[in-house]
Design a protein around this motif. Structure first.
Motif, PDB file in Angstrom:
ATOM      1  N   THR A 118     -24.687 -67.622 -19.314  1.00  0.00           N
ATOM      2  CA  THR A 118     -24.064 -69.121 -19.508  1.00  0.00           C
ATOM      3  C   THR A 118     -24.039 -69.051 -21.121  1.00  0.00           C
ATOM      4  O   THR A 118     -23.208 -69.492 -21.619  1.00  0.00           O
ATOM      5  CB  THR A 118     -24.922 -70.257 -18.912  1.00  0.00           C
ATOM      6  OG1 THR A 118     -24.643 -70.060 -17.750  1.00  0.00           O
ATOM      7  CG2 THR A 118     -24.088 -71.615 -19.455  1.00  0.00           C
ATOM      8  N   VAL A 120     -24.276 -66.977 -23.134  1.00  0.00           N
ATOM      9  CA  VAL A 120     -23.188 -66.122 -24.255  1.00  0.00           C
ATOM     10  C   VAL A 120     -21.893 -66.804 -24.519  1.00  0.00           C
ATOM     11  O   VAL A 120     -21.406 -66.472 -25.724  1.00  0.00           O
ATOM     12  CB  VAL A 120     -22.662 -64.926 -23.117  1.00  0.00           C
ATOM     13  CG1 VAL A 120     -21.557 -64.162 -23.706  1.00  0.00           C
ATOM     14  CG2 VAL A 120     -23.918 -64.077 -22.797  1.00  0.00           C
ATOM     15  N   SER A 121     -21.565 -67.937 -23.720  1.00  0.00           N
ATOM     16  CA  SER A 121     -20.111 -68.372 -24.158  1.00  0.00           C
ATOM     17  C   SER A 121     -20.237 -70.099 -24.376  1.00  0.00           C
ATOM     18  O   SER A 121     -19.442 -70.794 -24.727  1.00  0.00           O
ATOM     19  CB  SER A 121     -19.063 -68.059 -23.443  1.00  0.00           C
ATOM     20  OG  SER A 121     -19.267 -68.324 -22.109  1.00  0.00           O
ATOM     21  N   HIS A 122     -21.291 -70.805 -23.686  1.00  0.00           N
ATOM     22  CA  HIS A 122     -21.714 -72.012 -23.476  1.00  0.00           C
ATOM     23  C   HIS A 122     -22.331 -72.657 -24.854  1.00  0.00           C
ATOM     24  O   HIS A 122     -23.580 -72.536 -24.883  1.00  0.00           O
ATOM     25  CB  HIS A 122     -22.345 -72.428 -22.185  1.00  0.00           C
ATOM     26  CG  HIS A 122     -22.138 -73.985 -21.816  1.00  0.00           C
ATOM     27  ND1 HIS A 122     -22.768 -74.926 -22.638  1.00  0.00           N
ATOM     28  CD2 HIS A 122     -21.846 -74.366 -20.492  1.00  0.00           C
ATOM     29  CE1 HIS A 122     -22.657 -76.053 -22.094  1.00  0.00           C
ATOM     30  NE2 HIS A 122     -21.810 -75.765 -21.080  1.00  0.00           N
ATOM     31  N   ARG A 123     -21.650 -72.941 -25.768  1.00  0.00           N
ATOM     32  CA  ARG A 123     -22.289 -73.572 -26.992  1.00  0.00           C
ATOM     33  C   ARG A 123     -23.198 -74.364 -26.872  1.00  0.00           C
ATOM     34  O   ARG A 123     -24.333 -74.426 -27.590  1.00  0.00           O
ATOM     35  CB  ARG A 123     -21.165 -73.754 -28.091  1.00  0.00           C
ATOM     36  CG  ARG A 123     -21.865 -74.014 -29.349  1.00  0.00           C
ATOM     37  CD  ARG A 123     -20.967 -73.824 -30.433  1.00  0.00           C
ATOM     38  NE  ARG A 123     -19.917 -72.637 -30.727  1.00  0.00           N
ATOM     39  CZ  ARG A 123     -20.377 -71.772 -31.402  1.00  0.00           C
ATOM     40  NH1 ARG A 123     -21.544 -71.572 -32.007  1.00  0.00           N
ATOM     41  NH2 ARG A 123     -19.604 -70.480 -31.325  1.00  0.00           N
ATOM     42  N   SER A 148     -22.905 -62.931 -28.700  1.00  0.00           N
ATOM     43  CA  SER A 148     -22.757 -64.208 -28.076  1.00  0.00           C
ATOM     44  C   SER A 148     -22.821 -65.471 -28.782  1.00  0.00           C
ATOM     45  O   SER A 148     -23.246 -65.433 -30.230  1.00  0.00           O
ATOM     46  CB  SER A 148     -24.180 -64.225 -27.111  1.00  0.00           C
ATOM     47  OG  SER A 148     -25.287 -64.141 -27.759  1.00  0.00           O
ATOM     48  N   VAL A 149     -22.382 -66.773 -28.463  1.00  0.00           N
ATOM     49  CA  VAL A 149     -22.523 -68.099 -29.228  1.00  0.00           C
ATOM     50  C   VAL A 149     -24.120 -68.107 -29.150  1.00  0.00           C
ATOM     51  O   VAL A 149     -24.509 -68.950 -30.352  1.00  0.00           O
ATOM     52  CB  VAL A 149     -21.841 -69.012 -28.456  1.00  0.00           C
ATOM     53  CG1 VAL A 149     -20.310 -68.678 -28.695  1.00  0.00           C
ATOM     54  CG2 VAL A 149     -22.248 -69.374 -27.293  1.00  0.00           C
ATOM     55  N   ASP A 174     -14.759 -56.797 -21.994  1.00  0.00           N
ATOM     56  CA  ASP A 174     -14.859 -57.519 -23.065  1.00  0.00           C
ATOM     57  C   ASP A 174     -16.657 -57.511 -23.481  1.00  0.00           C
ATOM     58  O   ASP A 174     -17.121 -58.236 -24.305  1.00  0.00           O
ATOM     59  CB  ASP A 174     -14.552 -59.110 -22.904  1.00  0.00           C
ATOM     60  CG  ASP A 174     -15.413 -59.588 -21.666  1.00  0.00           C
ATOM     61  OD1 ASP A 174     -16.105 -59.101 -21.051  1.00  0.00           O
ATOM     62  OD2 ASP A 174     -15.273 -60.750 -21.366  1.00  0.00           O
ATOM     63  N   THR A 176     -19.218 -58.378 -21.298  1.00  0.00           N
ATOM     64  CA  THR A 176     -19.952 -59.299 -20.988  1.00  0.00           C
ATOM     65  C   THR A 176     -20.269 -58.375 -19.496  1.00  0.00           C
ATOM     66  O   THR A 176     -19.718 -57.433 -18.915  1.00  0.00           O
ATOM     67  CB  THR A 176     -19.163 -60.356 -20.265  1.00  0.00           C
ATOM     68  OG1 THR A 176     -17.854 -60.272 -19.567  1.00  0.00           O
ATOM     69  CG2 THR A 176     -18.894 -61.318 -21.686  1.00  0.00           C
TER      70      THR A 176
END
Length: 252
Positions: A118, A120-123, A148-149, A174, A176
């Motif tokens: 999660t 990786v992209s959920h800031r 990742s973010v 990509d 992931t």
């Protein structure tokens, strides 16, 4: 000469249920991601695993997760950021106490399962986890996928970020990970996995689904401790890397 860390998720038994062979894995790896009780692990089991890791000189990492024992931490939970921060602090603190009693300490933090993927992209959740680690100890490195973010949020706070690759997991183009719900997401052949890891370490590339070769950054390679044949897979990876002249050493 290349150098890389080998890590594995351990300490995931609970009560009468045993998962994986921690003792055997600890003779192979250089860093142990120990569960912290929220997705798996109980105090007595984690005490044993902490002692065994300390005796072998294996670094101990806090394997933090969503509070999800029933789902083994593999289900997304829409938890409020402040609550997630508190839960991660709680987990690191619990393992720190057990590790110190065993004669070691928590050396790094690695999110587990759905939380790992999660952030990786959920800031918002990425920031919550990074803030938790920073609050406990700004010197603790964190593991995740490069780009990742979570790494962005961790670096904003001055945390050291350690890029990780997975020996036995399939990748999307990509970079992931392919969901475990999809066919072919988890690899099982020890020789194939060992060859794949050797190429990752030596060339910085991996074959993604669909046949695309992608670039990959790594300081540490995860060999899952709960997969069928985990010990055989980890042994094959270790032996192949050593044959290729790669030094196996913890990143901390």
């Amino acid at each position: 000469m290349a150098s890389v860390d080998l890590n594995a998720d351990l300490g995931e038994g609970f009560g009468v249920w045993e998962l994986g062979d921690d003792a055997a894995m600890l003779d192979i790896i250089t860093s142990a991601n120990l569960a912290c009780g929220f997705h798996a692990g109980d105090p007595i089991g984690l005490t044993r695993s902490s002692r065994a890791a300390a005796e072998r000189g294996v670094r101990i990492g806090a394997q933090v997760s969503y509070r999800d024992l029933a789902g083994f931490g593999r289900r997304f939970i829409d938890v409020a950021p402040a609550e997630l921060t508190a839960e991660v602090i709680y987990q690191i603190g619990a393992l720190q106490a057990l590790a110190r009693v065993a004669g070691s300490d928590v050396s790094y933090v690695k999110p587990h399962g759905a939380l790992y993927n999660t952030i990786v992209s959920h800031r918002e959740q990425a920031r919550a986890v990074a803030e938790a680690v920073h609050a406990v100890d700004p010197g603790l490195p964190v593991l995740n996928l490069a780009g990742s973010v979570f790494f962005e949020e961790a670096q904003r706070l001055g945390l050291r970020t350690v890029a990780e690759a997975f020996a036995d997991r399939a990748y999307h183009p990509d970079g992931t990970l392919v969901s475990r719900r999809e066919e072919g997401a988890v690899l099982h052949d020890p020789d194939q996995i060992a060859e794949r890891v050797a190429l990752m370490v030596q060339t910085g590339q991996v074959l993604a689904v669909g046949g695309t070769t992608i670039d990959i950054q790594l300081e540490s390679v995860c060999v899952h401790g709960d997969s069928p044949g985990a010990v055989q897979i980890a042994t094959a990876v270790r032996e192949r890397l050593l044959r290729e002249g790669v030094t196996l050493a913890a990143f901390v």
